[in-house]
Motif scaffolding. Structure first.
Motif, PDB file in Angstrom:
ATOM      1  N   ARG A   6       0.226  -7.219 -14.530  1.00 16.91           N
ATOM      2  CA  ARG A   6      -1.066  -6.568 -14.718  1.00 16.91           C
ATOM      3  C   ARG A   6      -1.048  -5.813 -16.031  1.00 16.91           C
ATOM      4  O   ARG A   6      -0.018  -5.321 -16.458  1.00 16.91           O
ATOM      5  CB  ARG A   6      -1.370  -5.565 -13.594  1.00 16.91           C
ATOM      6  CG  ARG A   6      -1.413  -6.137 -12.201  1.00 16.91           C
ATOM      7  CD  ARG A   6      -2.722  -6.814 -11.839  1.00 16.91           C
ATOM      8  NE  ARG A   6      -2.885  -8.081 -12.535  1.00 16.91           N
ATOM      9  CZ  ARG A   6      -4.043  -8.680 -12.735  1.00 16.91           C
ATOM     10  NH1 ARG A   6      -5.155  -8.157 -12.322  1.00 16.91           N
ATOM     11  NH2 ARG A   6      -4.112  -9.829 -13.353  1.00 16.91           N
ATOM     12  N   GLU A  10      -6.111  -3.002 -15.094  1.00 16.62           N
ATOM     13  CA  GLU A  10      -6.289  -4.085 -14.132  1.00 16.62           C
ATOM     14  C   GLU A  10      -5.881  -3.637 -12.733  1.00 16.62           C
ATOM     15  O   GLU A  10      -5.113  -2.687 -12.568  1.00 16.62           O
ATOM     16  CB  GLU A  10      -5.495  -5.317 -14.568  1.00 16.62           C
ATOM     17  CG  GLU A  10      -6.052  -5.941 -15.832  1.00 16.62           C
ATOM     18  CD  GLU A  10      -5.347  -7.212 -16.235  1.00 16.62           C
ATOM     19  OE1 GLU A  10      -6.000  -8.048 -16.880  1.00 16.62           O
ATOM     20  OE2 GLU A  10      -4.157  -7.392 -15.922  1.00 16.62           O
ATOM     21  N   LYS A  11      -6.404  -4.334 -11.744  1.00 17.19           N
ATOM     22  CA  LYS A  11      -6.229  -3.914 -10.353  1.00 17.19           C
ATOM     23  C   LYS A  11      -5.627  -5.012  -9.502  1.00 17.19           C
ATOM     24  O   LYS A  11      -5.728  -6.190  -9.827  1.00 17.19           O
ATOM     25  CB  LYS A  11      -7.582  -3.508  -9.755  1.00 17.19           C
ATOM     26  CG  LYS A  11      -8.221  -2.364 -10.500  1.00 17.19           C
ATOM     27  CD  LYS A  11      -9.578  -2.010  -9.940  1.00 17.19           C
ATOM     28  CE  LYS A  11     -10.167  -0.915 -10.803  1.00 17.19           C
ATOM     29  NZ  LYS A  11     -11.011   0.004 -10.089  1.00 17.19           N
ATOM     30  N   VAL A  13      -5.862  -5.963  -5.326  1.00 18.85           N
ATOM     31  CA  VAL A  13      -6.571  -5.642  -4.088  1.00 18.85           C
ATOM     32  C   VAL A  13      -5.747  -6.169  -2.919  1.00 18.85           C
ATOM     33  O   VAL A  13      -5.356  -7.335  -2.898  1.00 18.85           O
ATOM     34  CB  VAL A  13      -7.980  -6.275  -4.081  1.00 18.85           C
ATOM     35  CG1 VAL A  13      -8.689  -5.987  -2.775  1.00 18.85           C
ATOM     36  CG2 VAL A  13      -8.794  -5.778  -5.264  1.00 18.85           C
ATOM     37  N   VAL A  19      -6.693  -0.659  -2.988  1.00 13.50           N
ATOM     38  CA  VAL A  19      -6.762  -1.083  -4.389  1.00 13.50           C
ATOM     39  C   VAL A  19      -5.697  -0.330  -5.175  1.00 13.50           C
ATOM     40  O   VAL A  19      -5.590   0.891  -5.087  1.00 13.50           O
ATOM     41  CB  VAL A  19      -8.153  -0.791  -4.996  1.00 13.50           C
ATOM     42  CG1 VAL A  19      -8.191  -1.198  -6.457  1.00 13.50           C
ATOM     43  CG2 VAL A  19      -9.245  -1.510  -4.214  1.00 13.50           C
ATOM     44  N   ILE A  20      -4.907  -1.076  -5.938  1.00 10.87           N
ATOM     45  CA  ILE A  20      -3.885  -0.493  -6.802  1.00 10.87           C
ATOM     46  C   ILE A  20      -4.303  -0.758  -8.237  1.00 10.87           C
ATOM     47  O   ILE A  20      -4.584  -1.892  -8.611  1.00 10.87           O
ATOM     48  CB  ILE A  20      -2.503  -1.107  -6.517  1.00 10.87           C
ATOM     49  CG1 ILE A  20      -2.121  -0.839  -5.062  1.00 10.87           C
ATOM     50  CG2 ILE A  20      -1.458  -0.566  -7.475  1.00 10.87           C
ATOM     51  CD1 ILE A  20      -0.885  -1.541  -4.597  1.00 10.87           C
ATOM     52  N   THR A  21      -4.355   0.308  -9.055  1.00  5.41           N
ATOM     53  CA  THR A  21      -4.803   0.207 -10.442  1.00  5.41           C
ATOM     54  C   THR A  21      -3.692   0.660 -11.379  1.00  5.41           C
ATOM     55  O   THR A  21      -3.056   1.694 -11.138  1.00  5.41           O
ATOM     56  CB  THR A  21      -6.034   1.106 -10.674  1.00  5.41           C
ATOM     57  OG1 THR A  21      -7.049   0.754  -9.738  1.00  5.41           O
ATOM     58  CG2 THR A  21      -6.580   0.935 -12.089  1.00  5.41           C
ATOM     59  N   ILE A  32       0.569   4.214 -11.607  1.00  5.19           N
ATOM     60  CA  ILE A  32      -0.404   3.460 -10.822  1.00  5.19           C
ATOM     61  C   ILE A  32      -1.230   4.412  -9.973  1.00  5.19           C
ATOM     62  O   ILE A  32      -0.771   5.489  -9.586  1.00  5.19           O
ATOM     63  CB  ILE A  32       0.263   2.396  -9.928  1.00  5.19           C
ATOM     64  CG1 ILE A  32       1.254   3.030  -8.949  1.00  5.19           C
ATOM     65  CG2 ILE A  32       0.944   1.334 -10.762  1.00  5.19           C
ATOM     66  CD1 ILE A  32       1.805   2.066  -7.939  1.00  5.19           C
ATOM     67  N   GLU A  35      -5.776   3.503  -4.064  1.00  4.95           N
ATOM     68  CA  GLU A  35      -6.921   3.881  -3.237  1.00  4.95           C
ATOM     69  C   GLU A  35      -6.746   3.220  -1.883  1.00  4.95           C
ATOM     70  O   GLU A  35      -6.661   1.991  -1.804  1.00  4.95           O
ATOM     71  CB  GLU A  35      -8.221   3.394  -3.865  1.00  4.95           C
ATOM     72  CG  GLU A  35      -8.515   3.992  -5.232  1.00  4.95           C
ATOM     73  CD  GLU A  35      -9.744   3.351  -5.849  1.00  4.95           C
ATOM     74  OE1 GLU A  35     -10.820   3.422  -5.231  1.00  4.95           O
ATOM     75  OE2 GLU A  35      -9.601   2.768  -6.940  1.00  4.95           O
TER      76      GLU A  35
END
Length: 62
Positions: A6, A10-11, A13, A19-21, A32, A35
């Protein structure tokens, strides 16, 4: 294990509501953001409670 590459912003899901960003990349460290619903515990490995039962990691001895 699924391994993904990534870039910043970028994420990833997971399921319908996790959600990991990628928030920051700096030399040999990334930051990171995660959510997830309040009822889903999120721990760093070193402070996570021991997992037991089905789905837990098991030590393999040779």
């Amino acid at each position: 294990m699924l391994v993904l590459s990534r870039k910043l912003g970028e994420k990833i899901v997971i399921g319908d509501n996790i959600v990991i960003t990628v928030v920051k990349i700096d030399r040999n460290q990334i930051r990171i953001g995660i959510e997830a619903p309040h009822d889903v515990p999120v721990y760093r490995e070193e402070i996570a409670p021991q997992r037991t039962g089905k789905g837990a990691l098991e030590e393999v001895t040779v």
